[in-house]
Motif scaffolding. Structure first.
Motif, short mmCIF file in Angstrom:
data_model
loop_
_atom_site.label_atom_id
_atom_site.label_comp_id
_atom_site.label_asym_id
_atom_site.label_seq_id
_atom_site.Cartn_x
_atom_site.Cartn_y
_atom_site.Cartn_z
N UNK A 190 -17.56 -3.81 -11.34
CA UNK A 190 -19.01 -3.68 -11.14
C UNK A 190 -19.47 -4.77 -10.19
N UNK A 191 -20.73 -4.71 -9.82
CA UNK A 191 -21.25 -5.65 -8.82
C UNK A 191 -21.95 -6.85 -9.45
N UNK A 192 -21.63 -7.16 -10.71
CA UNK A 192 -22.39 -8.22 -11.37
C UNK A 192 -22.13 -9.60 -10.77
N UNK A 193 -21.08 -9.74 -9.93
CA UNK A 193 -20.83 -11.03 -9.31
C UNK A 193 -21.43 -11.12 -7.90
N UNK A 194 -22.13 -10.07 -7.52
CA UNK A 194 -22.61 -9.93 -6.14
C UNK A 194 -23.29 -11.19 -5.59
N UNK A 195 -24.16 -11.81 -6.37
CA UNK A 195 -24.96 -12.91 -5.86
C UNK A 195 -24.16 -14.12 -5.42
N UNK A 196 -22.99 -14.31 -6.01
CA UNK A 196 -22.23 -15.53 -5.74
C UNK A 196 -20.93 -15.25 -5.00
N UNK A 197 -20.91 -14.15 -4.27
CA UNK A 197 -19.68 -13.78 -3.56
C UNK A 197 -19.38 -14.76 -2.43
N UNK A 198 -18.15 -15.31 -2.38
CA UNK A 198 -17.76 -16.10 -1.20
C UNK A 198 -17.79 -15.21 0.04
N UNK B 259 -5.50 -16.16 4.55
CA UNK B 259 -4.38 -16.76 3.82
C UNK B 259 -4.79 -18.02 3.06
N UNK B 260 -5.63 -18.83 3.68
CA UNK B 260 -6.03 -20.08 3.03
C UNK B 260 -6.90 -19.79 1.79
N UNK B 261 -7.82 -18.86 1.96
CA UNK B 261 -8.73 -18.49 0.87
C UNK B 261 -7.96 -17.92 -0.33
N UNK B 262 -6.96 -17.09 -0.05
CA UNK B 262 -6.19 -16.45 -1.13
C UNK B 262 -5.59 -17.49 -2.06
N UNK B 263 -5.20 -18.64 -1.49
CA UNK B 263 -4.56 -19.67 -2.30
C UNK B 263 -5.56 -20.66 -2.90
N UNK B 264 -6.83 -20.46 -2.60
CA UNK B 264 -7.83 -21.43 -3.05
C UNK B 264 -8.37 -21.08 -4.43
N UNK B 265 -9.10 -22.02 -4.99
CA UNK B 265 -9.74 -21.81 -6.30
C UNK B 265 -10.88 -20.80 -6.21
N UNK B 266 -11.39 -20.59 -5.00
CA UNK B 266 -12.53 -19.70 -4.84
C UNK B 266 -12.15 -18.22 -4.89
N UNK B 267 -10.84 -17.95 -4.73
CA UNK B 267 -10.40 -16.56 -4.65
C UNK B 267 -10.88 -15.75 -5.86
N UNK B 268 -11.38 -14.54 -5.58
CA UNK B 268 -11.83 -13.65 -6.66
C UNK B 268 -11.09 -12.32 -6.58
N UNK B 269 -10.79 -11.73 -7.76
CA UNK B 269 -10.26 -10.37 -7.75
C UNK B 269 -11.38 -9.40 -7.35
N UNK B 270 -11.03 -8.13 -7.17
CA UNK B 270 -12.08 -7.12 -6.96
C UNK B 270 -12.59 -6.71 -8.33
N UNK B 271 -13.88 -6.90 -8.54
CA UNK B 271 -14.47 -6.53 -9.83
C UNK B 271 -14.89 -5.07 -9.81
#
Ligand SMILES: [Zn+2]
Length: 171
Positions: free
Chosen positions: A104-112, A90-102
């Protein structure tokens, strides 16, 4: 020290979330989301998001919004992934770090780590290893994908996990 992904918790939460569903696959994450008061909405995304994003959790409206132009397997995984966030983060969802599901995997390296945990939740929810172990010798990857209503790459990942950690099917 930075927290590491809690695979055990993701697995326990996935099992708990499945508790009221029929015991045989496919396991429907949308039914569980609706049961928890989370609406699942299928939408056409505007360019360029239609090609980049599979879906996301809209916290203010308590909705999971899914790209209607992706494969059924991707839709199901996306809903399960966001359900995992709703139950664990719940806390993460409201944070700036939250990411949608992409898509492709191009964001893989920086996944929270929360993203890694939500993927683990989805994989455990959709393809429990005890059932995969039971069926893997009698069905090929295409048949398993249809049986569990996931894409073939999810089955391949789960088979690899089972191969590396056979004891997980007993837990
Ligand atoms: Zn996520």
């Amino acid at each position: 020290m930075a927290r590491t992904p809690d695979f055990k918790r993701a697995s326990i939460e996935a099992k708990r979330a499945r508790a009221n569903l029929p015991k045989l696959p496919p396991f429907d994450p949308e039914a569980v989301a609706e049961d928890k008061g989370i609406e699942v909405v299928y939408a056409s995304f505007a360019a360029p998001h239609d090609r980049e994003i599979s879906g996301f959790y809209h916290k203010a409206d308590n909705k999971i919004v899914v790209n209607r132009d992706i494969s059924t397997g991707r839709m199901v995984f996306t809903i399960a992934h966001e359900l995992g966030h709703a139950l664990m983060h719940q806390e993460y969802i409201e944070s700036q770090n939250y990411q949608p599901v992409y898509r492709s995997n191009h964001h893989e390296g920086e996944k929270p780590i929360e993203e890694v945990e939500a993927d683990q939740f989805a994989a455990n929810f959709l393809v429990p290893l005890d059932l995969l172990e039971k069926y893997r010798d009698v069905a090929d990857i295409g048949e398993l994908a249809r049986m569990f209503a996931v894409s073939e790459d999810v089955i391949e990942n789960r088979l690899a996990t089972l191969h590396r950690n056979p004891w997980l099917a007993k837990s």
